[in-house]
Scaffold this active site. Structure first.
Site, PDB file in Angstrom:
ATOM      1  N   GLY A  29       0.903  -1.344   0.083  1.00  0.00           N
ATOM      2  CA  GLY A  29      -0.098  -0.061  -0.044  1.00  0.00           C
ATOM      3  C   GLY A  29       0.897   1.210  -0.016  1.00  0.00           C
ATOM      4  N   ASN A  54      -2.306  -8.620   1.219  1.00  0.00           N
ATOM      5  CA  ASN A  54      -3.394  -9.504   0.560  1.00  0.00           C
ATOM      6  C   ASN A  54      -3.795  -8.772  -0.942  1.00  0.00           C
ATOM      7  OD1 ASN A  54      -5.253  -7.466   1.287  1.00  0.00           O
ATOM      8  ND2 ASN A  54      -6.807  -9.190   2.294  1.00  0.00           N
ATOM      9  N   LYS A  93     -12.321  -6.263   9.935  1.00  0.00           N
ATOM     10  CA  LYS A  93     -11.688  -7.523  10.486  1.00  0.00           C
ATOM     11  C   LYS A  93     -10.049  -7.096  10.481  1.00  0.00           C
ATOM     12  CE  LYS A  93     -12.853 -11.529   8.747  1.00  0.00           C
ATOM     13  NZ  LYS A  93     -13.509 -12.557   7.635  1.00  0.00           N
ATOM     14  N   TYR A 119     -14.196   1.748  10.343  1.00  0.00           N
ATOM     15  CA  TYR A 119     -12.939   2.063  10.351  1.00  0.00           C
ATOM     16  C   TYR A 119     -12.510   2.404  11.525  1.00  0.00           C
ATOM     17  CZ  TYR A 119      -8.419   4.263   8.767  1.00  0.00           C
ATOM     18  OH  TYR A 119      -7.241   4.487   8.749  1.00  0.00           O
TER      19      TYR A 119
END
Ligand code: UDP
Length: 337
Positions: A20, A42, A101, A155
């Protein structure tokens, strides 16, 4: 898991969300400082292009894994930096469960790993823990004003839980932990289509579209250039301070002024158009960085004009395909015409 041999003389750092925006800059920094970097992602919002230049480095390895699932790492681990998470309000709408999650289950898994490996763990928290703040500028002592069930709640609450479980592991298991509360940050490798204000405005200017200001544009943000942020995080990791520290640039600006700056920077002939303000959009945001100054000897060095120029040059270097790879459907749903 096919890991490259870890050089035992080097400190090893696991960086989650390494493909990222922030994770890739952290990977660069830790490689530069002589660490062995295990990069995990991921790729749900990350992009391998961001770490492409590191892939042949013997001190760098990539593992495609979702940290919300059990994590196994062979060998020693000195540090863990948890930077995996969707980070744009549009992402929270598109992938709310994954957002919850990764901040909760993902953090739990990583704290367990930190405990097992006797590693120090730093978590990426956020100014969003302050919600739509009633205290301005925001100090670390402020508990925040968060709507738990609003669209941003997935978030904000995951990050608040993340801070709580991190402090619990620190207090009850003695895990060495660090918490950085990151305020709006920008720079190269932001996703052009993630909907956040800077890539949104620059992308619109580059495509010859009008700039979409939400609400009246009198809400404020304070933008920090990525290199400054990375320096602050590096210092915090190596400090002995376990409580949250704000890292951000206190130079506050309204979103309307920001749109005008982008128009000037890009020379676009397009105009500003106004769209509905998203639900629970914080009206003001500015970090108080007294703690970072006194504990870390840190403050931002790059002013917005310099940082925006570098960032604009990056976005200009992208291909037409990147430029038009905008997720218009979700974007348009989000900005509610
Ligand atoms: N914003 C805007 N136009 C856009 C995208 C965002 O006016 O096309 C506004 C948004 O309403 C918010 C600010 O810019 O007030 C920053 O939004 P962003 O999504 O970058 O992140 P946030 O700071 O809200 O998490």
């Amino acid at each position: 898991m096919n890991l490259k041999t870890q050089n035992s003389t080097k400190k090893t750092v696991l960086i989650t969300g390494a493909a990222g925006f922030l994770g890739s800059h952290l990977s660069d920094r830790f490689i530069k400082e002589g660490y062995h970097v295990i990069a995990m992602d991921n790729l749900i919002t990350g992009d391998l292009k961001n770490i492409e230049h590191l892939k042949d480095n013997p001190n760098f390895e990539f593992i495609n894994h979702d940290v919300s699932k059990h994590i196994t790492i062979d060998g020693k681990l000195d540090y863990i930096l948890h930077f995996a998470s969707p980070a744009s309000p549009i992402d929270y709408l598109k992938i709310p469960i994954q957002t919850l999650k990764v901040g909760s289950l993902g953090t739990h898994n990583l704290l367990g790993l930190a405990r097992a490996k006797n590693a120090r763990m730093l978590i990426a928290s956020t100014s969003e823990v302050y919600g739509d703040p009633k205290v301005h500028p925001q100090t670390e002592e402020y508990w925040g004003n968060v709507n738990p069930i609003g669209p941003r709640g997935v978030y904000d609450e995951a990050k608040r839980f993340q801070e709580a479980i991190t402090m619990a592991y620190h207090r009850y298991h003695g895990v060495e932990t660090r918490i950085v509360r990151i305020f709006n940050t920008y720079g190269p490798r932001m996703r052009l289509n993630d909907g956040r204000v800077l890539p949104a405005f620059i992308g619109q200017a580059l495509r010859g579209e009008d700039l979409t200001v939400f609400g009246k544009g009198n809400q404020t943000r304070s933008f920090c250039y990525v290199d400054d942020l990375i320096e602050g995080i590096y210092r915090l990791l190596l400090s002995d301070y376990a409580e949250p520290v704000n890292i951000g640039n206190p130079d506050e600006i309204t979103i309307l002024q920001f749109a005008e700056e982008i128009i000037k920077l890009t020379g676009t002939k397009q105009k500003i158009i106004f769209k509905e303000l998203p639900v629970d959009d914080p009206m003001q945001r500015q970090p108080n960085i007294d703690k970072a100054r006194s504990i870390l000897g840190w403050e931002p060095k790059v002013n917005r004009a310099e940082g925006l120029k570098i960032t604009y040059d990056y976005f200009k270097s992208l291909t037409a395909e990147d430029l038009y790879k905008v997720d218009h459907k979700n974007f348009n749903d989000y900005i509610k015409k």
